[in-house]
Design an enzyme around this catalytic site. Structure first.
Site, PDB file in Angstrom:
ATOM      1  N   SER A  91       4.298  -2.326 -11.678  1.00  0.00           N
ATOM      2  CA  SER A  91       3.117  -2.139 -12.533  1.00  0.00           C
ATOM      3  C   SER A  91       2.380  -3.445 -12.870  1.00  0.00           C
ATOM      4  O   SER A  91       1.889  -3.618 -13.984  1.00  0.00           O
ATOM      5  CB  SER A  91       3.499  -1.394 -13.814  1.00  0.00           C
ATOM      6  OG  SER A  91       4.024  -0.114 -13.479  1.00  0.00           O
TER       7      SER A  91
ATOM      8  N   HIS B 102      12.927  -2.032  -0.030  1.00  0.00           N
ATOM      9  CA  HIS B 102      12.155  -1.561  -1.189  1.00  0.00           C
ATOM     10  C   HIS B 102      12.942  -0.438  -1.866  1.00  0.00           C
ATOM     11  O   HIS B 102      13.600   0.358  -1.192  1.00  0.00           O
ATOM     12  CB  HIS B 102      10.776  -1.063  -0.747  1.00  0.00           C
ATOM     13  CG  HIS B 102       9.877  -0.778  -1.901  1.00  0.00           C
ATOM     14  ND1 HIS B 102       9.981   0.387  -2.635  1.00  0.00           N
ATOM     15  CD2 HIS B 102       8.897  -1.505  -2.480  1.00  0.00           C
ATOM     16  CE1 HIS B 102       9.096   0.344  -3.617  1.00  0.00           C
ATOM     17  NE2 HIS B 102       8.420  -0.786  -3.542  1.00  0.00           N
TER      18      HIS B 102
ATOM     19  N   TRP C 234       0.809  -1.229   0.000  1.00  0.00           N
ATOM     20  CA  TRP C 234       0.000   0.000   0.000  1.00  0.00           C
ATOM     21  C   TRP C 234       0.839   1.273   0.000  1.00  0.00           C
ATOM     22  O   TRP C 234       0.310   2.364  -0.196  1.00  0.00           O
ATOM     23  CB  TRP C 234      -0.915   0.033   1.232  1.00  0.00           C
ATOM     24  CG  TRP C 234      -2.092  -0.881   1.170  1.00  0.00           C
ATOM     25  CD1 TRP C 234      -2.418  -1.748   0.150  1.00  0.00           C
ATOM     26  CD2 TRP C 234      -3.119  -1.017   2.165  1.00  0.00           C
ATOM     27  NE1 TRP C 234      -3.571  -2.406   0.468  1.00  0.00           N
ATOM     28  CE2 TRP C 234      -4.027  -1.981   1.688  1.00  0.00           C
ATOM     29  CE3 TRP C 234      -3.354  -0.418   3.409  1.00  0.00           C
ATOM     30  CZ2 TRP C 234      -5.159  -2.361   2.417  1.00  0.00           C
ATOM     31  CZ3 TRP C 234      -4.467  -0.791   4.137  1.00  0.00           C
ATOM     32  CH2 TRP C 234      -5.364  -1.759   3.636  1.00  0.00           C
TER      33      TRP C 234
ATOM     34  N   GLY D  25       5.454   1.952 -10.430  1.00  0.00           N
ATOM     35  CA  GLY D  25       4.550   3.103 -10.454  1.00  0.00           C
ATOM     36  C   GLY D  25       4.594   3.896 -11.746  1.00  0.00           C
ATOM     37  O   GLY D  25       4.073   5.005 -11.818  1.00  0.00           O
TER      38      GLY D  25
ATOM     39  N   GLU E  18      12.146  -6.133  -8.410  1.00  0.00           N
ATOM     40  CA  GLU E  18      11.390  -4.952  -8.822  1.00  0.00           C
ATOM     41  C   GLU E  18      12.296  -3.974  -9.563  1.00  0.00           C
ATOM     42  O   GLU E  18      13.018  -3.187  -8.936  1.00  0.00           O
ATOM     43  CB  GLU E  18      10.806  -4.254  -7.581  1.00  0.00           C
ATOM     44  CG  GLU E  18       9.827  -5.104  -6.821  1.00  0.00           C
ATOM     45  CD  GLU E  18       8.820  -4.258  -6.056  1.00  0.00           C
ATOM     46  OE1 GLU E  18       7.624  -4.510  -6.202  1.00  0.00           O
ATOM     47  OE2 GLU E  18       9.234  -3.334  -5.336  1.00  0.00           O
TER      48      GLU E  18
HETATM   49  P1  PGA Z   1       3.554  -0.631  -8.565  1.00  0.00           P
HETATM   50  O1  PGA Z   1       4.502  -0.782  -7.282  1.00  0.00           O
HETATM   51  O2  PGA Z   1       2.802  -1.943  -8.712  1.00  0.00           O
HETATM   52  O3  PGA Z   1       2.660   0.519  -8.260  1.00  0.00           O
HETATM   53  O4  PGA Z   1       4.453  -0.405  -9.740  1.00  0.00           O
HETATM   54  C1  PGA Z   1       5.170  -1.972  -6.991  1.00  0.00           C
HETATM   55  C2  PGA Z   1       5.990  -1.815  -5.721  1.00  0.00           C
HETATM   56  O5  PGA Z   1       6.590  -0.764  -5.515  1.00  0.00           O
HETATM   57  O6  PGA Z   1       6.067  -2.742  -4.883  1.00  0.00           O
END
Ligand code: PGA
Length: 248
Positions: free
Chosen positions: A212, A94, A10, A172, A166
């Site tokens: 995403s 992260h 979130w 995002g 990631e």
């Molecule tokens: P996102 O974020 O799905 O909005 O790209 C993924 C994340 O940062 O864990």
């Protein structure tokens, strides 16, 4: 056999009232399929989510933790404080924490070690920036991040850690890595784990893709051989969208 694990992150969204509304709705939608799930929420929302999701099979996770047992670390939260809340998981490293809050490979490793002393299961994030990918260094970067994260961790403990691949350029941005690119990088992470430990240990580690992920691309991503799950940001904020991803 690795059980798929699809988690929602979130980030800094949803207040307590919104979290409650989400939980009520999500509980009625989640069918406890053969996919494990969890929601990583801001600290103040964790007690409510732990309570709401009790007995549902839906896990609850924090988004960060400090590695020290206690001390003069204003604004930080310790592992034992998370244990008291009853959370199941904790995110570590992260890219937003690496980018904006000074998280380093070293603190990631210390946090993993601190969590492994408890029952809280860590989800550690690795991933390259756009610049690193454009210079062809993505495998080297991600492999090095993985090695640094797992430094000094036993094979037995390593198997408890979930790795989330990631790519920073896909978070995002609406720009997803192709399923092939994501698969290749998850394979690279697994081979790095096999190099550090052995193939048997590497085969036990759940490796997620994040960046995403949405209902439209979840099936393709989840069907890839080396991808065992997803870490979902934006699309996890709506219960209906998130459940669609879980039911890929
Ligand atoms: P996102 O974020 O799905 O909005 O790209 C993924 C994340 O940062 O864990």
């Amino acid at each position: 056999m690795r059980i798929p694990f699809i988690a929602g992150n979130w980030k800094m969204y949803k207040n307590i009232a919104e979290a409650k509304e989400y939980a009520m709705k999500f509980k009625t939608l989640y069918r406890g399929t053969d996919v494990k799930t969890a929601v990583f929420a801001p600290y103040p929302q964790l007690p409510l989510l732990v309570e709401e999701f009790k007995g549902t099979g839906i896990g609850v996770g924090a988004q960060n933790v400090h590695f020290a047992k206690e001390g003069a670390y204003t604004g930080e939260v310790s592992v034992s404080m998370l244990e008291e809340l009853g959370v199941d998981y904790c995110l570590v490293g992260h890219s937003e924490r690496r980018q904006y809050f000074g998280e380093t490979d070293e603190t990631v490793n210390l946090k993993l070690k601190a969590l492994l002393e408890t029952k809280i299961l860590p989800v550690v994030c690795v991933g390259e920036t756009l610049e690193e990918r454009e210079s062809g260094k993505e495998q080297e970067i991600v492999s090095n991040q993985t090695k640094a994260a797992f430094e000094g961790i036993s094979a037995e403990d390593a198997a408890k850690i979930t790795v989330a691949y990631e790519p920073v350029w896909a978070i995002g941005t609406g720009k997803t890595a192709t399923a092939e690119q994501a698969n290749e990088m998850c394979y690279c992470i697994r081979m790095t784990l096999a190099e550090i430990y052995d193939m048997e240990t590497a085969d036990k580690v759940i490796i997620q893709y994040g960046g995403s992920v949405k209902p439209e691309n979840a099936t393709e991503i989840m069907n890839m051989e080396e991808i065992d799950g997803a870490l979902v940001g934006g699309a996890s904020l709506e219960p209906l969208k998130f459940i669609e991803i879980i039911n890929f």
